[in-house]
Design a protein around this motif. Structure first.
Motif, PDB file in Angstrom:
ATOM      1  N   ARG A   1      -4.875   6.487  -1.012  1.00 28.86           N
ATOM      2  CA  ARG A   1      -4.123   5.241  -0.959  1.00 28.86           C
ATOM      3  C   ARG A   1      -4.309   4.485  -2.268  1.00 28.86           C
TER       4      ARG A   1
ATOM      5  N   TRP B   1       0.398   5.208   0.870  1.00 25.11           N
ATOM      6  CA  TRP B   1      -0.488   6.131   1.577  1.00 25.11           C
ATOM      7  C   TRP B   1       0.047   7.543   1.401  1.00 25.11           C
TER       8      TRP B   1
ATOM      9  N   TRP C   1       0.849  -1.195   0.000  1.00 26.49           N
ATOM     10  CA  TRP C   1       0.000   0.000   0.000  1.00 26.49           C
ATOM     11  C   TRP C   1       0.885   1.245   0.000  1.00 26.49           C
TER      12      TRP C   1
END
Length: 147
Positions: A93, A16, A14
């Motif tokens: 995200r 962010w 991920w």
């Protein structure tokens, strides 16, 4: 822009991003296009630190001999998949499977985001990897399939 690396799994990563304000539609488009272009180059194997012949040559590449055999023998370094961007308040995200692409790809992305931050869209923070306690990730098999 502060850059932080957390628990890093290149096959389930991920990204962010936190902004000082909720990004508008135009700002979102700049951000998403930056990631889309970066991902496309990664899908094509552009981030392969095993084959950086021009970089290793130095500043003067006039009349450089490019070794195609060396390029052919380097291992593939390709990204596999990218999810859709999601937004929540000051956060954005996106999930990626970075595959076998090298760290040089992350450097390229960070450099591009630093320029985006400086010129078009203020980014307070980029977090690479890990999860965000303020915005839980729902496990979904959809992101594991090709877009």
């Amino acid at each position: 822009m502060q850059v932080t690396f957390r628990d890093f799994d290149p096959f389930n990563c991920w990204f962010w991003l936190r902004f000082p304000n909720v990004p508008g539609q135009g700002e979102r488009q700049y951000l998403e296009e930056t990631f889309n272009c970066w991902y496309f180059l990664g899908r094509l194997g552009g981030f392969n630190a095993e084959n950086l012949q021009v970089h290793e040559e130095g500043a003067d590449v006039s009349w450089m001999t490019y070794d195609n055999d060396e390029a052919e023998t380097s291992l593939l370094a390709v990204m596999h998949n990218m999810g859709e961007f999601e937004y929540q308040n000051e956060w954005a995200r996106v999930w990626l499977d970075l595959g076998t692409s090298d760290g040089v790809g992350l450097d390229v992305l960070i450099n591009a985001l630093r320029c985006l931050d400086r010129d078009l869209l203020q980014i307070e923070e980029l977090q690479v990897g890990g999860l965000n306690d303020e915005w839980p990730v729902e496990e979904s098999e959809d992101r594991f399939f090709e877009n």
